[in-house]
Design an enzyme around this catalytic site. Sequence first.
Site, PDB file in Angstrom:
ATOM      1  N   TYR A  17      61.995  17.030  -7.630  1.00 37.09           N
ATOM      2  CA  TYR A  17      62.971  16.149  -7.177  1.00 37.09           C
ATOM      3  C   TYR A  17      62.492  15.459  -5.871  1.00 37.09           C
ATOM      4  O   TYR A  17      63.312  15.247  -4.918  1.00 37.09           O
ATOM      5  CB  TYR A  17      64.289  17.010  -6.718  1.00 37.09           C
ATOM      6  CG  TYR A  17      64.806  17.309  -7.978  1.00 37.09           C
ATOM      7  CD1 TYR A  17      65.594  16.871  -8.935  1.00 37.09           C
ATOM      8  CD2 TYR A  17      65.138  18.859  -7.996  1.00 37.09           C
ATOM      9  CE1 TYR A  17      66.360  17.275  -9.862  1.00 37.09           C
ATOM     10  CE2 TYR A  17      65.692  19.276  -9.288  1.00 37.09           C
ATOM     11  CZ  TYR A  17      66.496  18.825  -9.990  1.00 37.09           C
ATOM     12  OH  TYR A  17      67.004  19.315 -11.232  1.00 37.09           O
ATOM     13  N   TYR A 144      76.326  18.747 -14.805  1.00 35.25           N
ATOM     14  CA  TYR A 144      74.874  19.165 -14.661  1.00 35.25           C
ATOM     15  C   TYR A 144      74.697  20.209 -15.386  1.00 35.25           C
ATOM     16  O   TYR A 144      75.142  21.357 -14.944  1.00 35.25           O
ATOM     17  CB  TYR A 144      74.607  19.077 -13.133  1.00 35.25           C
ATOM     18  CG  TYR A 144      73.054  19.463 -12.931  1.00 35.25           C
ATOM     19  CD1 TYR A 144      72.073  18.473 -13.474  1.00 35.25           C
ATOM     20  CD2 TYR A 144      72.599  20.690 -13.002  1.00 35.25           C
ATOM     21  CE1 TYR A 144      70.693  19.031 -13.437  1.00 35.25           C
ATOM     22  CE2 TYR A 144      71.208  21.032 -12.923  1.00 35.25           C
ATOM     23  CZ  TYR A 144      70.292  20.047 -13.478  1.00 35.25           C
ATOM     24  OH  TYR A 144      68.900  20.390 -13.429  1.00 35.25           O
ATOM     25  N   ASP A 236      79.246  27.167 -19.051  1.00 40.17           N
ATOM     26  CA  ASP A 236      78.016  27.005 -18.103  1.00 40.17           C
ATOM     27  C   ASP A 236      78.279  27.727 -16.974  1.00 40.17           C
ATOM     28  O   ASP A 236      78.728  27.227 -16.044  1.00 40.17           O
ATOM     29  CB  ASP A 236      77.489  25.612 -18.058  1.00 40.17           C
ATOM     30  CG  ASP A 236      75.899  25.683 -17.360  1.00 40.17           C
ATOM     31  OD1 ASP A 236      75.608  26.740 -16.810  1.00 40.17           O
ATOM     32  OD2 ASP A 236      75.722  24.712 -17.421  1.00 40.17           O
ATOM     33  N   LYS A 265      70.034  31.846 -12.655  1.00 44.73           N
ATOM     34  CA  LYS A 265      70.440  31.627 -11.379  1.00 44.73           C
ATOM     35  C   LYS A 265      70.635  33.058 -10.860  1.00 44.73           C
ATOM     36  O   LYS A 265      69.321  33.875 -10.707  1.00 44.73           O
ATOM     37  CB  LYS A 265      71.347  30.639 -11.042  1.00 44.73           C
ATOM     38  CG  LYS A 265      70.891  29.267 -11.168  1.00 44.73           C
ATOM     39  CD  LYS A 265      71.449  28.166 -10.346  1.00 44.73           C
ATOM     40  CE  LYS A 265      70.930  26.843 -10.496  1.00 44.73           C
ATOM     41  NZ  LYS A 265      71.407  25.835 -11.232  1.00 44.73           N
TER      42      LYS A 265
HETATM   43  C1  LIG Z   1      71.011  24.778 -11.987  1.00 38.45           C
HETATM   44  C2  LIG Z   1      71.929  24.758 -13.238  1.00 38.45           C
HETATM   45  C3  LIG Z   1      71.292  24.431 -14.863  1.00 38.45           C
HETATM   46  C4  LIG Z   1      69.917  24.467 -14.785  1.00 38.45           C
HETATM   47  O1  LIG Z   1      69.238  25.392 -14.489  1.00 38.45           O
HETATM   48  P1  LIG Z   1      67.645  25.604 -14.385  1.00 38.45           P
HETATM   49  O2  LIG Z   1      67.162  27.003 -14.196  1.00 38.45           O
HETATM   50  O3  LIG Z   1      67.557  24.818 -12.991  1.00 38.45           O
HETATM   51  O4  LIG Z   1      66.985  25.073 -15.344  1.00 38.45           O
HETATM   52  C5  LIG Z   1      72.181  24.356 -15.488  1.00 38.45           C
HETATM   53  N1  LIG Z   1      73.512  24.381 -15.453  1.00 38.45           N
HETATM   54  C6  LIG Z   1      73.884  24.654 -14.042  1.00 38.45           C
HETATM   55  C7  LIG Z   1      75.533  24.542 -13.885  1.00 38.45           C
HETATM   56  C8  LIG Z   1      73.472  24.500 -13.130  1.00 38.45           C
HETATM   57  O5  LIG Z   1      73.735  24.731 -11.787  1.00 38.45           O
END
Ligand SMILES: *Cc1c(COP(=O)(O)O)cnc(C)c1O
Length: 428
Positions: A17, A144, A236, A265
């Site tokens: 980015y 996202y 998600d 994460k």
């Molecule tokens: C960060 C994120 C992703 C993508 O995860 P990466 O490990 O960066 O590919 C997908 N969904 C959500 C809600 C996120 O915050």
Amino acid sequence: MQKSLSERDQAVIWHPYTQMRTAPAPVGIVRGEGALLYDERGNSYLDATSSWWVNIHGHAHPYITEKLAEQAARLHHSIFAGYTHEPAVALAEKLLPVLPGRQARVFYSDNGSTAVEVALKMTIQYWQNKGIARKKILAFRNAYHGDTFGAMSVSARSVFTRAFDDYLFEVVFIDTPGEENIETLLAEVSSLAPEVAAFIFEPLVQGAGGMLMHSPELLDRLLALCRERGILLIADEIMTGFGRTGTNFAMEQVKTAPDMITLSKGLTGGTMAMGITTCTQEIYEAFLSDDKLKTLFHGHSFTANPLTCAVALASLELFLQPECRANRERINTLHRQFAVELAYHGDVDNIRTLGTILAFEVSTGEEDGYTNNLAGFLSRFFTERRIMLRPLGNTLYILPPYCISDEQLAAVYQSILDMLEEYGKQWR
Ligand SMILES: *Cc1c(COP(=O)(O)O)cnc(C)c1O
């Protein structure tokens, strides 16, 4: 003279980015401890956004380090088709019962985006395996879900996706629920429902979209309708999972259970990269067949890497201790106190807190905050003060590791007040 890490970086690295022509020289980080990261000159930086939302217990946590070392002495990696190992099984055994909604199976991958890819493939093939023509995918505006092509497709179209928009598959984007639009939203989803395979959503908080929050009650009305009309629900929880929103998982705050959950994460406590997609028994069973074509043909070289699994298990153990919850409650209390103080400030809009997240907008009077100079001013300001805050456009947010101390958090708050004062003086 020996070149610094930062200088060597600038000769060989391409950062994420980052417009490499105009970006300031990166800070060379050499070590981390608790909520602090140290640069090559010995300066400490307060990690107020958990190193891109991944760190929950602090940097270089001794227990995680110990478990990693133990595993490293035993087994680094093994193929995961036809073979299995203790860390992968133990992690799945410990994780599934604490997830919302009777999750029955764990599918391992490498990061958040791949966890989303797997969830999308599972839902698409689920309906094919059942011989039912449901093809549409629903997602929220401002969503996202990652940067790979499937994950980008279900994410909002933006400056980040512009170059690739022609290559993304079609998705039906719907508004997030609010008091003013809930009835029209329900009617819209109801009319689309027969063709919809799945709805993917970030529960309660849309992270990269700008820490946008919606009410659990209204989300639940939408999810209940989807469930009633046979739409599979992919929660998600890559950002919201592992305690970010107050509960262990955001989906604990709604009644309707998800069919699938994506995690990454905080999953490894921010130590190593890993993605997990979980699903219910019902979805899993749609892939059991004598027909080879009903197999989920997906995998990665490092699927269920034992080192990563061991680290995730160690992080989960720490996460489930009462101290971790107490820390999150402590942060929430302090956030809410600060929100009251912040509300007196004229240049601040839309202050919101949930769990360990505090977010607000710095007023600009402009539409698209991302590319304007404000983001540059904010970044510079906080980097100079050695506070790691990375605004999303004009949205500023705090999302700290749960080990952050009261004093450290007070320093973050103070830096924000100082920034607002400077902003008022110089920027306007
Ligand atoms: C960060 C994120 C992703 C993508 O995860 P990466 O490990 O960066 O590919 C997908 N969904 C959500 C809600 C996120 O915050």
